[in-house]
Design an enzyme around this catalytic site. Sequence first.
Site, PDB file in Angstrom:
ATOM      1  N   ALA A  10       0.852  -1.205   0.000  1.00 28.29           N
ATOM      2  CA  ALA A  10       0.000   0.000   0.000  1.00 28.29           C
ATOM      3  C   ALA A  10       0.876   1.239   0.000  1.00 28.29           C
ATOM      4  O   ALA A  10       0.757   2.109   0.861  1.00 28.29           O
ATOM      5  CB  ALA A  10      -0.928  -0.023   1.210  1.00 28.29           C
ATOM      6  N   SER A  12       2.791   4.114  -2.958  1.00 26.81           N
ATOM      7  CA  SER A  12       2.259   5.147  -3.854  1.00 26.81           C
ATOM      8  C   SER A  12       1.345   4.558  -4.926  1.00 26.81           C
ATOM      9  O   SER A  12       0.152   4.869  -4.984  1.00 26.81           O
ATOM     10  CB  SER A  12       3.423   5.892  -4.518  1.00 26.81           C
ATOM     11  OG  SER A  12       4.358   6.298  -3.555  1.00 26.81           O
ATOM     12  N   ASN A 105       8.865  -1.184 -12.147  1.00 29.81           N
ATOM     13  CA  ASN A 105       9.633  -0.525 -13.190  1.00 29.81           C
ATOM     14  C   ASN A 105      10.836  -1.411 -13.544  1.00 29.81           C
ATOM     15  O   ASN A 105      11.286  -2.214 -12.738  1.00 29.81           O
ATOM     16  CB  ASN A 105      10.121   0.818 -12.627  1.00 29.81           C
ATOM     17  CG  ASN A 105      10.470   1.800 -13.718  1.00 29.81           C
ATOM     18  OD1 ASN A 105      10.289   1.517 -14.909  1.00 29.81           O
ATOM     19  ND2 ASN A 105      10.976   2.952 -13.329  1.00 29.81           N
ATOM     20  N   ARG A 133       3.716   9.311  -1.730  1.00 26.31           N
ATOM     21  CA  ARG A 133       3.112   9.267  -0.397  1.00 26.31           C
ATOM     22  C   ARG A 133       3.356  10.593   0.316  1.00 26.31           C
ATOM     23  O   ARG A 133       4.507  10.962   0.523  1.00 26.31           O
ATOM     24  CB  ARG A 133       3.738   8.128   0.417  1.00 26.31           C
ATOM     25  CG  ARG A 133       3.146   6.791   0.091  1.00 26.31           C
ATOM     26  CD  ARG A 133       3.541   5.768   1.131  1.00 26.31           C
ATOM     27  NE  ARG A 133       4.784   5.104   0.774  1.00 26.31           N
ATOM     28  CZ  ARG A 133       5.249   4.038   1.412  1.00 26.31           C
ATOM     29  NH1 ARG A 133       4.579   3.538   2.431  1.00 26.31           N
ATOM     30  NH2 ARG A 133       6.365   3.458   1.032  1.00 26.31           N
ATOM     31  N   LYS A 184      11.315   1.801 -22.069  1.00 25.27           N
ATOM     32  CA  LYS A 184      11.313   2.630 -20.858  1.00 25.27           C
ATOM     33  C   LYS A 184      12.630   2.436 -20.092  1.00 25.27           C
ATOM     34  O   LYS A 184      13.194   3.388 -19.560  1.00 25.27           O
ATOM     35  CB  LYS A 184      10.107   2.256 -19.986  1.00 25.27           C
ATOM     36  CG  LYS A 184       9.820   3.289 -18.912  1.00 25.27           C
ATOM     37  CD  LYS A 184       8.493   3.052 -18.223  1.00 25.27           C
ATOM     38  CE  LYS A 184       8.321   4.067 -17.091  1.00 25.27           C
ATOM     39  NZ  LYS A 184       7.641   3.509 -15.930  1.00 25.27           N
ATOM     40  N   ASN A 192      18.488   8.726 -16.011  1.00 28.22           N
ATOM     41  CA  ASN A 192      18.450   8.771 -14.537  1.00 28.22           C
ATOM     42  C   ASN A 192      19.820   8.714 -13.857  1.00 28.22           C
ATOM     43  O   ASN A 192      20.100   9.539 -12.985  1.00 28.22           O
ATOM     44  CB  ASN A 192      17.519   7.680 -14.006  1.00 28.22           C
ATOM     45  CG  ASN A 192      16.069   7.930 -14.412  1.00 28.22           C
ATOM     46  OD1 ASN A 192      15.812   8.629 -15.385  1.00 28.22           O
ATOM     47  ND2 ASN A 192      15.136   7.371 -13.674  1.00 28.22           N
ATOM     48  N   SER A 252      13.289   9.809 -11.003  1.00 28.81           N
ATOM     49  CA  SER A 252      12.919   8.995  -9.838  1.00 28.81           C
ATOM     50  C   SER A 252      14.175   8.525  -9.095  1.00 28.81           C
ATOM     51  O   SER A 252      14.208   8.488  -7.862  1.00 28.81           O
ATOM     52  CB  SER A 252      12.080   7.792 -10.281  1.00 28.81           C
ATOM     53  OG  SER A 252      12.754   7.083 -11.297  1.00 28.81           O
ATOM     54  N   GLU A 264      16.263   1.426  -7.671  1.00 29.42           N
ATOM     55  CA  GLU A 264      15.938   0.192  -8.395  1.00 29.42           C
ATOM     56  C   GLU A 264      16.983  -0.084  -9.490  1.00 29.42           C
ATOM     57  O   GLU A 264      16.701  -0.756 -10.471  1.00 29.42           O
ATOM     58  CB  GLU A 264      14.532   0.290  -8.982  1.00 29.42           C
ATOM     59  CG  GLU A 264      13.461   0.382  -7.898  1.00 29.42           C
ATOM     60  CD  GLU A 264      12.038   0.400  -8.440  1.00 29.42           C
ATOM     61  OE1 GLU A 264      11.244  -0.491  -8.103  1.00 29.42           O
ATOM     62  OE2 GLU A 264      11.718   1.329  -9.206  1.00 29.42           O
TER      63      GLU A 264
HETATM   64  P1  NAP Z   1       6.452   2.677  -2.633  1.00 29.69           P
HETATM   65  O1  NAP Z   1       5.663   3.942  -2.491  1.00 29.69           O
HETATM   66  O2  NAP Z   1       7.748   2.572  -1.917  1.00 29.69           O
HETATM   67  O3  NAP Z   1       5.503   1.472  -2.193  1.00 29.69           O
HETATM   68  C1  NAP Z   1       5.953   0.153  -2.069  1.00 29.69           C
HETATM   69  C2  NAP Z   1       5.110  -0.501  -1.016  1.00 29.69           C
HETATM   70  O4  NAP Z   1       5.439  -1.898  -0.967  1.00 29.69           O
HETATM   71  C3  NAP Z   1       5.326   0.052   0.408  1.00 29.69           C
HETATM   72  O5  NAP Z   1       4.085   0.439   0.925  1.00 29.69           O
HETATM   73  C4  NAP Z   1       5.891  -1.136   1.165  1.00 29.69           C
HETATM   74  O6  NAP Z   1       5.434  -1.265   2.497  1.00 29.69           O
HETATM   75  C5  NAP Z   1       5.306  -2.285   0.371  1.00 29.69           C
HETATM   76  N1  NAP Z   1       5.960  -3.563   0.627  1.00 29.69           N
HETATM   77  C6  NAP Z   1       7.262  -3.915   0.473  1.00 29.69           C
HETATM   78  N2  NAP Z   1       7.455  -5.197   0.840  1.00 29.69           N
HETATM   79  C7  NAP Z   1       6.241  -5.660   1.236  1.00 29.69           C
HETATM   80  C8  NAP Z   1       5.785  -6.914   1.723  1.00 29.69           C
HETATM   81  N3  NAP Z   1       6.600  -7.943   1.894  1.00 29.69           N
HETATM   82  N4  NAP Z   1       4.475  -7.043   2.026  1.00 29.69           N
HETATM   83  C9  NAP Z   1       3.617  -6.016   1.881  1.00 29.69           C
HETATM   84  N5  NAP Z   1       3.990  -4.804   1.414  1.00 29.69           N
HETATM   85  C10 NAP Z   1       5.293  -4.637   1.093  1.00 29.69           C
HETATM   86  O7  NAP Z   1       6.742   2.363  -4.171  1.00 29.69           O
HETATM   87  P2  NAP Z   1       5.984   2.908  -5.476  1.00 29.69           P
HETATM   88  O8  NAP Z   1       6.482   4.288  -5.769  1.00 29.69           O
HETATM   89  O9  NAP Z   1       4.526   2.695  -5.353  1.00 29.69           O
HETATM   90  O10 NAP Z   1       6.613   1.962  -6.578  1.00 29.69           O
HETATM   91  C11 NAP Z   1       6.184   0.628  -6.806  1.00 29.69           C
HETATM   92  C12 NAP Z   1       6.699   0.233  -8.196  1.00 29.69           C
HETATM   93  O11 NAP Z   1       6.012   1.020  -9.169  1.00 29.69           O
HETATM   94  C13 NAP Z   1       8.192   0.529  -8.386  1.00 29.69           C
HETATM   95  O12 NAP Z   1       8.794  -0.470  -9.171  1.00 29.69           O
HETATM   96  C14 NAP Z   1       8.199   1.855  -9.130  1.00 29.69           C
HETATM   97  O13 NAP Z   1       9.361   2.043  -9.928  1.00 29.69           O
HETATM   98  C15 NAP Z   1       6.953   1.691 -10.004  1.00 29.69           C
HETATM   99  N6  NAP Z   1       6.388   2.981 -10.423  1.00 29.69           N
HETATM  100  C16 NAP Z   1       6.078   3.928  -9.491  1.00 29.69           C
HETATM  101  C17 NAP Z   1       5.525   5.122  -9.913  1.00 29.69           C
HETATM  102  C18 NAP Z   1       5.143   6.212  -8.934  1.00 29.69           C
HETATM  103  O14 NAP Z   1       4.727   7.297  -9.380  1.00 29.69           O
HETATM  104  N7  NAP Z   1       5.216   6.007  -7.647  1.00 29.69           N
HETATM  105  C19 NAP Z   1       5.296   5.357 -11.297  1.00 29.69           C
HETATM  106  C20 NAP Z   1       5.627   4.356 -12.211  1.00 29.69           C
HETATM  107  C21 NAP Z   1       6.177   3.161 -11.762  1.00 29.69           C
HETATM  108  P3  NAP Z   1       5.779  -0.236   3.681  1.00 29.69           P
HETATM  109  O15 NAP Z   1       4.832   0.892   3.491  1.00 29.69           O
HETATM  110  O16 NAP Z   1       5.478  -1.052   4.889  1.00 29.69           O
HETATM  111  O17 NAP Z   1       7.214   0.139   3.513  1.00 29.69           O
END
Ligand code: NAP
Length: 305
Positions: A10, A12, A105, A133, A184, A192, A252, A264
Amino acid sequence: MSSTWHILGAGSLGSLWACRLARAGKAVRLILRDEQRLAAYQAVGGLTLVEQDHRSLYAIPGETHDATGPIHRLLVACKAYDAAPAVARLAPRLAEGAELVLLQNGLGSQDEVADQVPHAHCIFASSTEGAFREADWQVRFAGHGFNWLGNPLNSAVPAWFDDLHDAGIPAQWSVDILSRLWRKLALNCAINPLTVLHDCHNGGLLGHLTEVDQLCDELANLLLRCGQPEAANDLKEEVQRVILATAANYSSMYQDVRHGRRTEVHYLLGHACRVAARHGASVPQLEHLQQRLVDSLKARGLPSD
Ligand code: NAP
């Protein structure tokens, strides 16, 4: 087969998807990492989605990996380095033929996940949406974009795909998802790491275009060597377009480093270098870039893998 969307992570993107699906009346359950995180989540009563000045609370049920009950559809929304271990913990709950949507990603983590769950189908996603977040359990929808989803092993559109349209999640089924992910990844490799090394926003790379162009030449050759000619097409021109269009933005990877977070890189530049080695392709510029980045991350006390 249950139509519930289980969402692993849960953060971003996971919260952004969860809130929109819940708003559209779809059954959604969040899977959080442990009892402590679950208690913290339950104490605030749900996820908050912030869109411009509007905030809405969605009381989506949460659980940990240890809950019982089969999972038929799982959105994996962890970082690339967390995805496979997190899915491995859930493997006993995944029903035969379960479908996993992988939001990570880069490349490499998808195969790591698939190795953990040979009885499931893995759908790869490439997203240009942006979210971050603002606080725990509160996510801001920061950038409208698009999502491409596809399964390299099966071109048929899944029955649940309309859920995304119902939820206002812009998405298209892509029969060539690997090409999109490679493209990508190549854009990411050309932009990056240099923003970290030169400590600049994307537009700062306009002062380093020779270096960018050399990387693009190697990346385009690598894409051809590994059977991704479409991803190689006009790469240099697109990298320059992206640099200009996002000149004021910080990449990023730059933001991860700035906030002291693990990057990453293993699934981006690291993946490109590993694939080059596997194909016997010579990529001295990419290898040198990786070494400089690893040194820089180590010097900052951050993981370099
Ligand atoms: P993030 O905000 O760091 O969220 C990752 C979540 O995974 C955190 O809430 C974390 O929990 C949870 N997590 C990790 N291990 C876990 C486990 N064992 N069980 C349950 N939850 C677990 O990351 P994000 O930005 O959403 O990115 C996720 C992926 O999407 C990445 O590969 C990123 O490159 C890609 N992406 C992101 C965006 C963007 O705008 N954010 C855009 C395009 C692509 P905790 O809260 O407890 O730490």
